[in-house]
Design a protein around this motif. Structure first.
Motif, PDB file in Angstrom:
ATOM      1  N   LYS A 201       0.704  -1.271   0.017  1.00 22.12           N
ATOM      2  CA  LYS A 201       0.085  -0.199  -0.124  1.00 22.12           C
ATOM      3  C   LYS A 201       0.653   1.157   0.055  1.00 22.12           C
ATOM      4  CE  LYS A 201      -2.681  -1.596  -1.324  1.00 22.12           C
ATOM      5  NZ  LYS A 201      -4.037  -1.369  -2.121  1.00 22.12           N
ATOM      6  N   TRP A 202       2.168   1.312   0.738  1.00 14.97           N
ATOM      7  CA  TRP A 202       2.977   2.353   0.593  1.00 14.97           C
ATOM      8  C   TRP A 202       3.526   2.355  -0.767  1.00 14.97           C
ATOM      9  CZ3 TRP A 202       8.376   3.247   0.159  1.00 14.97           C
ATOM     10  CH2 TRP A 202       8.762   4.511   0.585  1.00 14.97           C
ATOM     11  N   GLY A 203       3.628   1.235  -1.511  1.00 12.93           N
ATOM     12  CA  GLY A 203       4.185   1.336  -2.871  1.00 12.93           C
ATOM     13  C   GLY A 203       3.136   1.985  -3.844  1.00 12.93           C
ATOM     14  N   ASN A 204       1.784   1.678  -3.421  1.00 14.51           N
ATOM     15  CA  ASN A 204       0.557   2.225  -4.354  1.00 14.51           C
ATOM     16  C   ASN A 204       1.000   3.879  -4.163  1.00 14.51           C
ATOM     17  OD1 ASN A 204      -1.732   0.004  -3.423  1.00 14.51           O
ATOM     18  ND2 ASN A 204      -0.576  -0.004  -5.126  1.00 14.51           N
ATOM     19  N   VAL A 205       1.151   4.435  -2.996  1.00 18.74           N
ATOM     20  CA  VAL A 205       1.344   6.128  -2.794  1.00 18.74           C
ATOM     21  C   VAL A 205       2.812   6.488  -3.527  1.00 18.74           C
ATOM     22  CG1 VAL A 205       1.549   7.848  -1.202  1.00 18.74           C
ATOM     23  CG2 VAL A 205       0.082   5.774  -0.629  1.00 18.74           C
TER      24      VAL A 205
END
Length: 311
Positions: A201-205
Motif C-alpha cells: 500500500k505504501w508502494g501504491n502511494v
C-alpha cells in the motif's frame, strides 16, 4: 503522536461534503475500474454508470463480473463491460491492454482500485512475486504503463486524464520497500503478510507520486488515496475474532467509493495531482518518505526491469 492523530482522523472522518449526486454528467467518458465487481469498486462503477460513463470492469473472474454487471444494470439501467485481466499475471495484463486498445480510442480515467489484503503468506503471483506486491503494485504499474499512450492521447487543454490509485491507511505504517521481500524468499516469509500488505500500500502511494512527477506536465493527474476502513470482502483473510474487534471501526461500503469518485470525476479532482486523499473526499498528509523522489525513481526503475523480463 502525529501518526496516531492521522489514524484517528482517517478512521473516524467527519461527514462528507461530497456525495455521488455531485458527480457531473460523464457522457462520452471511457473509464476502467479494476476490481469493479465487488466492494468499493462495484460502488464506484454504479455511480459512474448512473452518470452516463462507459465503464469497463477489469478483473479475473468473468462469472463474478457478469453477476455484477447484471445487478448494476437492474439498478442503473446502464450496462458495464467486462475486461478480463489477472493483475497477478503479467502476460494477462498485456493481453487486457491490447484488447482495450483495440476497442477504444480514449481512456479518461483509470481507477487502480483492485487488490488483495493479507492473504496466506505462501501465496505468490504467476511470476513468483509476493501476491500483494505483485498484484497491488506491479500489476497496476504494468497496466497503467501499457495504457499510458491512450491516457495521454485523451488529454486536452483543461481536461486531463486521471489515474486514481487506491491505497490504504496501512500505507502510513511503512517507510520503505525491502526489495528482498517482493519475490519468493525467506525474507518475505519472515516479514509476514500484514507488513507485506502495508509495504504494497505504501508502494501504491510512491508509484502514484512518481507517475505525477513524470507525466503531470503532459496532462496526467495521478492521485493516491485511503478509501476508509470498510466492511468489504477484502478482509476475508483476516481471522474471524480479529474482524469482530475491527467491526466497530468499519463503515458501510458505499462510503469507500466517495473519495475516489471525487478525485476521478469532479473539476476539483482534476487539480489534485500528486496528492494523497483521505476519507471522505479530503486532502490528507501522506507518509513523508513516500514523497521522496529517490524512492519513486527506485520503484519505477525496478518495475520497468520486471516488465522487461517478461516482454
Amino acid at each position: 503522536m502525529g501518526v496516531l492523530f492521522s489514524s484517528v482522523n482517517q478512521s473516524f472522518p467527519p461527514k462528507s461534503k461530497f456525495s455521488v449526486n455531485d458527480i457531473p454528467d460523464l457522457n462520452s467518458q471511457v473509464i476502467i475500474v479494476t476490481g469493479g465487481y465487488s466492494g468499493i469498486g462495484k460502488e464506484t462503477v454504479k455511480a459512474l454508470l448512473e452518470h452516463n460513463a462507459k465503464v469497463y470492469i477489469a478483473g479475473r473472474s468473468e462469472e463474478k463480473a457478469k453477476e455484477a454487471i447484471k445487478e448494476l444494470q437492474s439498478q442503473t439501467g446502464k450496462q458495464a463491460l467486462f475486461l478480463h485481466v489477472d493483475l497477478a499475471d503479467l502476460p494477462s495484463i498485456k493481453r487486457a491492454a491490447e484488447e482495450f486498445n483495440q476497442k477504444e480510442s480514449q481512456l479518461h480515467v483509470l481507477f487502480n482500485n483492485g487488490g488483495v489484503m493479507i492473504p496466506p503468506v505462501e501465496q505468490l503471483t504467476a511470476q513468483k512475486y509476493d501476491l500483494q506486491f505483485g498484484t497491488n503494485v506491479l500489476g497496476h504499474f504494468y497496466l497503467t504503463n501499457l495504457l499510458l499512450p491512450l491516457l495521454l492521447a485523451t488529454t486536452s487543454p483543461g481536461k486531463p486524464a486521471r489515474v486514481i490509485n487506491t491505497s490504504s491507511l496501512a500505507s502510513t505504517l511503512c517507510h520503505s520497500i525491502n526489495y528482498n521481500t517482493v519475490k519468493e524468499s525467506p525474507a518475505r516469509i519472515k516479514l509476514g503478510t500484514s507488513r507485506l500488505y502495508a509495504q504494497s500500500k505504501w508502494g501504491n502511494v510512491v508509484f502514484s507520486n512518481e507517475l505525477s512527477r513524470r507525466y503531470s506536465d503532459q496532462g496526467i493527474v495521478s492521485v493516491s488515496l485511503n478509501p476508509g476502513n470498510l466492511k468489504t470482502d477484502l478482509q476475508r483473510h483476516i481471522p474471524g475474532f480479529v474482524r469482530s474487534l475491527m467491526n466497530w471501526t468499519l463503515h458501510p461500503v458505499p462510503y469507500g467509493a466517495l473519495t475516489q469518485l471525487w478525485a476521478g470525476t469532479t473539476e476539483e479532482g482534476a487539480t489534485l495531482g500528486g496528492k494523497y486523499l483521505i476519507p471522505w473526499a479530503r486532502v490528507g498528509k501522506m507518509e513523508p518518505a513516500a514523497q521522496d523522489p529517490a524512492a519513486g525513481k527506485e520503484l519505477w526503475e525496478w518495475a520497468e526491469e520486471q516488465i522487461r523480463l517478461v516482454a
